[in-house]
Design an enzyme around this catalytic site. Structure first.
Site, short mmCIF file in Angstrom:
data_model
loop_
_atom_site.label_atom_id
_atom_site.label_comp_id
_atom_site.label_asym_id
_atom_site.label_seq_id
_atom_site.Cartn_x
_atom_site.Cartn_y
_atom_site.Cartn_z
N ARG A 87 0.86 -1.19 0.00
CA ARG A 87 0.00 0.00 0.00
C ARG A 87 0.90 1.24 0.00
O ARG A 87 1.73 1.40 0.89
CB ARG A 87 -0.90 -0.01 1.23
N ARG A 157 -1.01 6.16 9.57
CA ARG A 157 -1.03 5.66 8.20
C ARG A 157 -1.33 6.77 7.19
O ARG A 157 -1.31 7.94 7.54
CB ARG A 157 -2.03 4.51 8.11
N LYS A 232 -2.57 0.51 15.14
CA LYS A 232 -2.62 1.38 13.97
C LYS A 232 -3.36 2.68 14.30
O LYS A 232 -4.21 2.72 15.19
CB LYS A 232 -3.31 0.67 12.81
N LYS A 234 -5.08 6.30 12.32
CA LYS A 234 -5.52 6.85 11.05
C LYS A 234 -5.94 8.31 11.21
O LYS A 234 -6.60 8.67 12.18
CB LYS A 234 -6.69 6.03 10.50
N CYS A 456 -14.44 -4.36 0.72
CA CYS A 456 -13.00 -4.57 0.90
C CYS A 456 -12.54 -5.67 -0.05
O CYS A 456 -13.35 -6.31 -0.73
CB CYS A 456 -12.71 -4.96 2.35
N CYS A 462 -6.80 -11.88 1.47
CA CYS A 462 -6.73 -11.37 2.83
C CYS A 462 -6.77 -12.52 3.83
O CYS A 462 -7.72 -13.32 3.83
CB CYS A 462 -7.87 -10.39 3.10
N CYS A 501 -14.74 -9.40 7.00
CA CYS A 501 -14.50 -9.73 8.40
C CYS A 501 -14.85 -8.49 9.21
O CYS A 501 -15.17 -7.45 8.65
CB CYS A 501 -13.05 -10.16 8.62
N CYS A 505 -12.33 -2.69 7.04
CA CYS A 505 -11.70 -2.06 5.88
C CYS A 505 -12.71 -1.54 4.86
O CYS A 505 -12.47 -0.55 4.19
CB CYS A 505 -10.75 -3.05 5.20
#
Length: 593
Positions: A87, A157, A232, A234, A456, A462, A501, A505
């Protein structure tokens, strides 16, 4: 900026206990180096070993394999077909035609998928890259001025920004701040350049970071810390009334505020919203999606200090014991918004003013032509699933390359997986539109509903996917379109999203109808999000197969059409009539009966 040392009165708010193993990995990584370089030269396996499997994420990559053929390879006594997904870091989603042609060429020759994937993080991804091609990929990106530093892992990110920055001076200024915030919050380690670029300088900002490290005798991470963040992180920059970046899916959001009088139309500061996030875990009610809280307004001069203060506060108070509760949203709910805000103010040496009024009214992309303040034009193209590929009936990838060959402006990727051909002169509009139509990049038959759907990647690559998402979205939209036609509202659109899931995303937890993968062919059906993206949908029915799912939607859409108030959106209707309860305080309401 004031000291990041945690005050004594906050020491008791630090979560104690055995640290998650990721903390060991980061602490022993030699500032994200690990033994990645050795793994690259190992001919025995196509994958990365032990800790490196996690560490490559900080370099913008995830190790994956093709789950469709995993069992077949196991029968042949072969390891899974390991590849990586990369990414890119692309603040605000802006890319030049020259850069596009370079990534198009790489995808053509070095990716078994052969496609470019536009993502909900307003950037592009390569899929299916073999280990032998990884270093070549990074060096190609470096040559064209792009990297993948900190687009995954426990760091800040890719920074999102409301699309079409040339639509107003305010947009343009906001985009510049998105770039500044991205640079300010990057890791200082030289690991990326050493491993992938043979130590070459990436850019002046990276060089400056290296100089600072050399002067101190060691690599220091003043914002992220020596073991980086607990999870993470964002960040977005938002220009009201557009919420195309779904700010409530993000830890930190800067909402652009325009001035008045002599400063009318000029960016004067930001409202700062914190604590949004959509990921959860099936069966664990200690996890839940959450909308962001508004800390208040700060003038422009404090923007970077506040960004660093929010990140470092989360760094020091976030949960490093349980990664499922490590995001900023859980930190705020655990210690209280007032405490979090006070610590951010102390670190940034600011006092938040009262939040400036703003309104969010739009969330999708404005398709077709729009005019910019610079006298040029922008063409927004709908890219279903964000997959730029030469399909049998629509050679999208070839079409984009053809446009890039002649386009003199920029491309802008949107957080809704679409693409804007930006900065088109009046004289060039006709030829660019002709190329777009010729290659299926413009299709007038696409319904409003199709343009309001998103998924996603999910299967087959994935590793977290429990159910299909991207591969079933087109057929699921077909069925949804049929239901709208059946109930005589074919021009309507419901914000419809599928994620394979519960990790969020596909941003299903900000949809009017959100499907969350539960198992092969099975989804949890969530209802009640709203049009501007400020309300979390609630579980309506669980573990539904396709037939049961669309039977439920058939009934619900029928009621909506028959009973709705004028112009009432589907998500607002199901809440108003009591089909589903509104989620007001996610921590309390999301799982409540």
């Amino acid at each position: 900026m004031s000291s990041n040392q945690l005050p004594a009165e906050l020491q008791d708010l630090v979560v104690t206990g055995k640290l998650a193993d990721n903390e060991r990995i980061k602490g022993q990584s030699q500032q994200l180096r690990g033994t990645i370089a050795s793994d690259l030269t190992d001919p025995v396996s196509g994958g990365f070993t032990s800790d490196n499997f996690q560490l490559i994420r900080f370099h913008g990559m995830y190790q994956q394999d093709d789950r469709d053929i995993r069992a077949e390879r196991a029968e042949q006594k072969l390891e899974p077909l390991h590849t990586v997904m990369l990414r890119a870091r692309l603040p605000g989603g802006v890319i030049t035609p020259k850069q596009w042609l370079a990534i198009d060429d790489f995808a053509k020759h070095s990716s078994h998928a052969g496609s470019i994937r536009l993502t909900t993080r307003q950037t592009f991804q390569f899929h299916g890259v073999l280990k032998r091609d990884i270093k070549t990929m990074h060096q190609m990106l470096n040559r064209i001025g792009i990297d993948s530093i900190a687009t995954a892992g426990d760091v800040n990110r890719n920074v999102l920004c409301t699309s079409n920055p040339e639509q107003s001076e305010l947009h343009s200024q906001a985009y510049e701040w998105a770039k500044k915030i991205s640079e300010h919050l990057l890791p200082h380690t030289r690991a990326y350049a050493e491993i992938w670029l043979d130590g070459e300088k990436i850019e002046s900002t990276e060089s400056d970071r290296a100089t600072t490290a050399e002067a101190s005798g060691a690599e220091v991470e003043p914002i992220l810390g020596q073991t980086y963040l607990p999870r993470k992180f964002k960040t977005t920059v938002v220009v009201p009334p557009h919420n195309d970046v779904d700010l409530h899916a993000n830890d930190l959001n800067f909402v652009a505020i325009a001035g008045s009088g002599e400063q009318a139309g000029q960016l004067v500061g930001f409202n700062v919203l914190v604590g949004g996030g959509l990921a959860m875990t099936h069966g664990d009610q200690a996890t839940y999606p959450r909308t962001a809280d508004n800390l208040g307004f700060v003038p422009l001069k404090h923007t970077l200090a506040v960004a660093a203060a929010v990140v470092s506060t989360q760094r020091d108070l976030g949960n490093r014991v349980n990664r499922k509760n490590a995001k900023t949203k859980y930190t705020i709910d655990r210690i209280g918004l007032a405490v979090f805000k006070q610590e951010v103010e102390r670190r940034a040496e600011v006092t938040f003013a009262a939040a400036a009024p703003f309104e969010l009214t739009h969330r999708g992309d404005a398709f077709g032509w729009t005019a910019g303040i610079d006298g040029k034009h922008n063409l927004t193209l709908f890219i279903e699933n964000g997959r730029v590929f030469d399909f049998v009936d629509k050679p999208l990838k070839t079409g984009m390359a053809a446009i890039a060959q002649i386009h003199k402006g920029e491309f802008r990727l949107t957080a809704n997986q679409n693409l804007i051909v930006a900065g088109v002169a009046e004289r060039d509009k006709a030829v660019i539109e002709q190329l777009a139509r010729q290659h299926g990049l413009i299709n007038d038959s696409h319904s409003n509903q199709r343009k309001s759907a998103m998924a996603c990647v999910s299967l087959p690559t994935c590793p977290l996917a429990m159910a299909e998402a991207e591969r079933v979205l087109p057929s699921y939209v077909d069925r949804l379109e049929a239901l709208l036609a059946k109930h005589q509202v074919p021009e309507e659109a419901i914000i419809f999203r599928i994620t394979g899931c519960p990790n969020g995303c596909g941003r299903a937890m900000l949809a009017e109808v959100g499907l969350v993968g539960k198992g092969p062919g099975k989804y949890n059906l969530h209802l009640g999000g709203n049009h501007n993206g400020s309300r979390i949908p609630k579980l309506y029915r669980g573990n539904l197969d396709e037939q049961a799912l669309f039977a439920e939607l058939d009934s619900l859409i029928g009621r909506w059409v028959a009973e709705r108030q004028p112009e009432e959106r589907f998500g607002d209707f199901v809440v108003r009539v009591g089909i589903i309860a509104a989620v007001v305080v996610p921590k309390d309401d999301f799982y409540a009966a």
